[in-house]
Write a protein that holds these residues in place. Structure first.
Motif, mmCIF file in Angstrom:
data_model
loop_
_atom_site.group_PDB
_atom_site.id
_atom_site.type_symbol
_atom_site.label_atom_id
_atom_site.label_comp_id
_atom_site.label_asym_id
_atom_site.label_seq_id
_atom_site.Cartn_x
_atom_site.Cartn_y
_atom_site.Cartn_z
ATOM 1 N N UNK A 1 0.222 -6.236 -5.307
ATOM 2 C CA UNK A 1 0.845 -6.974 -4.024
ATOM 3 C C UNK A 1 1.524 -5.524 -3.429
ATOM 4 N N UNK A 2 1.051 -4.415 -3.347
ATOM 5 C CA UNK A 2 1.779 -3.331 -2.988
ATOM 6 C C UNK A 2 2.063 -3.164 -1.467
ATOM 7 N N UNK A 3 3.191 -2.643 -1.274
ATOM 8 C CA UNK A 3 3.383 -2.503 0.249
ATOM 9 C C UNK A 3 4.404 -1.102 0.180
ATOM 10 N N UNK A 4 3.961 -0.444 1.287
ATOM 11 C CA UNK A 4 4.968 0.804 1.514
ATOM 12 C C UNK A 4 5.385 1.048 3.197
ATOM 13 N N UNK A 5 5.535 -0.058 3.578
ATOM 14 C CA UNK A 5 5.863 -0.210 5.005
ATOM 15 C C UNK A 5 4.807 -1.038 5.663
ATOM 16 N N UNK A 6 3.596 -0.958 4.938
ATOM 17 C CA UNK A 6 2.273 -1.530 5.382
ATOM 18 C C UNK A 6 1.591 -2.323 4.038
ATOM 19 N N UNK A 7 1.423 -3.383 4.397
ATOM 20 C CA UNK A 7 0.708 -4.016 2.860
ATOM 21 C C UNK A 7 -0.667 -3.227 2.743
#
Length: 565
Positions: free
Chosen positions: A67-73
């Motif tokens: 369920x990763x996000x780095x500013x955007x999913x």
């Protein structure tokens, strides 16, 4: 009138190039020769024979395990990549033929999230390998990747082991695997399936490595060598077999595939002429020191000369895949009389420049590791091995000792004792010490009429035992280094005659005699199953200094010595 879309700017030399010309040239700039990027579909089309490309589209959904996000999913980034490329993931799989050989292939595409290795990409690569295994056809992989997809964390990391296992299954099945490295290939892809092919080919200028230059420079502040991690850099250091231009890539891969699967064998060469002399009485006696001088004549054909003259075709393969490509040993795959074969030999040269370039034919450990790699390739592909011996000995320098010279020679002797394919050796010039034996523990060992075989050079023997290197002629006679003596001793199985004046006087005739001798020996050996080959080979060397070997001899001898019954 042409539009702006008719012209493109080369990213390397900044020359404006006509787009259609660039496309016809498979993305290679006609001005600077650098390879521009290709999509996965373009790669496959470039490699495939006409009308043979059939895309495979297994249903492998992408997942978001963290369920990763780095500013955007992460799912949104996947959707953006799909929209931008028209692809479902960073790899395309297909059936096709290359040079007439059916294969299954997977090509990566850097446009899709940097060609990163995700669970879906790992699954597609693995399914492609399993398809090759099921259909018993070669696997061709084309890599372009920045590494493991960070958005999938350790699940992405596990794909390295998963794909490596798939490659191992193909090894166990004896199926040909070829990996084509394109720019760039880094991280987890470089450290898994990209380097596990039987043959690893790189495009000119392709960058390849585990950690990229920017990571290295920023992490440990280390200054990097010129051209670091380029294909040419990797070739010099023994990590890839060859660097091949795009224009001939299909032809080159096709030829390698056909050798690996035994396609193209003509069977039309006819029976080989029996030229080998097996009776010492049929050979004229010659002074041993004169034999030494003839064996060292710089005009004698080298291994590269013989390979050019006796083989129908030949592709040299480079490197030990550990970090070296010793120029004193060359080898590769080709055809002899229409039959596929692996060839390995010492290389000296004909003049001072050549001698220096090839270290006077004295291999470093990397040379013996390269020979061992090629012998293992022969075992996997089921091909006979030919070795040509011409060396004053293994390189005795400090670097060689630090890199385990004795260990690699011992490993080669052990490897050859169990190799399940025919092995034929021809001593073409000097055969000195363990440096010669390391590629000569064969089923049949032949020697040319003016060649020598010895435990040490006559000069070395004279210096140690006579305390005077000037006594080398006496040492040569005492060591019985000449062909006739070696045949009498049973160290060699036969002598290949030379043209009048010696091999240096007529290269073509010398090569014709060597070719006939090799073909006759292989004809005898190829009828034997692997178990019989190995048993006979071990018996051949077991008999030196002892009784003729029989299956029960070892047990009886051990019992006589008080060992367990």
């Amino acid at each position: 009138m042409s539009s702006q879309q008719d012209w493109v700017l080369c990213r390397y030399c900044h020359t404006i190039v006509y787009a259609k010309r660039l496309a016809r040239n498979h993305g290679v700039c006609p001005q600077c020769g650098r390879c521009g990027p290709l999509t996965a579909h373009e790669r496959l089309a470039m490699l495939a024979d006409r009308d043979t490309l059939q895309l495979l589209e297994p249903d492998v959904p992408s997942d978001d395990p963290l369920c990763f996000t780095d500013g955007e999913p992460y799912p949104r980034r996947l959707a953006q990549a799909r929209q931008a490329t028209g692809m479902s993931e960073a790899v395309v799989c297909a059936r096709l033929s290359i040079g007439g050989t059916p294969v299954v292939a997977a090509a990566m595409d850097f446009r899709f999230m940097g060609g990163s290795l995700s669970a879906a990409v790992g699954e597609l690569i693995t399914l492609t390998a399993e398809t090759a295994l099921l259909e018993c056809v070669p696997l061709v992989l084309v890599t372009a990747s920045g590494g493991v997809r960070m958005q999938e964390g350790v699940v992405g990391l596990m794909q390295m082991a998963k794909t490596a296992q798939a490659m191992q299954q193909l090894d166990e099945a004896g199926l040909v695997t070829i990996c084509l490295i394109t720019d760039p290939t880094y991280g987890g892809v470089a450290a898994s399936f990209a380097m596990l092919g039987d043959i690893v080919i790189a495009e000119p200028g392709a960058r390849f490595g585990f950690a990229g230059p920017r990571v290295i420079a920023q992490t440990i502040r280390q200054e990097l060598p010129q051209g670091f991690q380029t294909a040419e850099f990797l070739l010099e250091r023994g990590f890839v077999d060859l660097v091949c231009p795009r224009a001939v890539m299909r032809e080159r891969i096709g030829r390698l595939l056909s050798v690996g699967v035994g396609r193209g064998a003509t069977g039309k060469a006819g029976p080989a002429e029996r030229v080998v002399i097996r009776d010492p009485d049929q050979l004229a006696e010659q002074d041993a020191w004169q034999a030494v001088r003839r064996a060292r004549h710089l005009g004698r054909p080298t291994t590269s000369d013989y390979l050019r003259m006796i083989l129908d075709d030949f592709d040299e393969l480079h490197g030990d895949r550990v970090g070296g490509d010793c120029p004193a040993i060359i080898g590769g795959v080709g055809r002899l009389g229409g039959e596929s074969i692996v060839v390995i030999g010492h290389e000296k040269g004909h003049n001072p420049t050549d001698l220096v370039a090839h270290n006077y034919g004295m291999p470093a450990p990397a040379g013996y590791r390269k020979a061992a790699r090629l012998m293992r390739l022969a075992a996997k592909w089921g091909l006979p091995v030919l070795t040509l011996v011409d060396t004053p000995g293994a390189y005795p320098g400090v670097d060689a000792e630090l890199q385990g010279q004795a260990t690699v020679i011992a490993d080669n002797l052990r490897l050859m004792s169990a190799l399940p394919v025919p092995l034929v050796t021809v001593i073409t010039g000097e055969g000195c010490s363990g440096g010669a034996l390391a590629i000569a523990a064969s089923d049949r060992v032949l020697i040319m009429e003016n060649a020598i075989y010895t435990v040490i050079s006559p000069e070395g023997c004279a210096a140690i035992l006579w305390k005077d290197s000037a006594a080398a002629p006496d040492a040569a006679r005492a060591l019985r280094v000449d062909a006739r003596s070696l045949l009498e001793l049973g160290v060699v199985d036969g002598v290949v005659p030379e043209p009048p004046g010696g091999a240096h006087a007529d290269h073509a005739e010398a090569a014709a005699l060597v070719r006939a001798a090799i073909r006759a020996e292989l004809s005898d050996l190829t009828s034997l199953d692997p178990g019989r080959l190995i048993a006979n080979r071990r018996a051949r060397f077991r008999r030196f200094g002892g009784r003729p070997a029989h299956p029960t001899d070892s047990a009886v001898a051990l019992a006589d010595l008080g060992g367990p019954r």
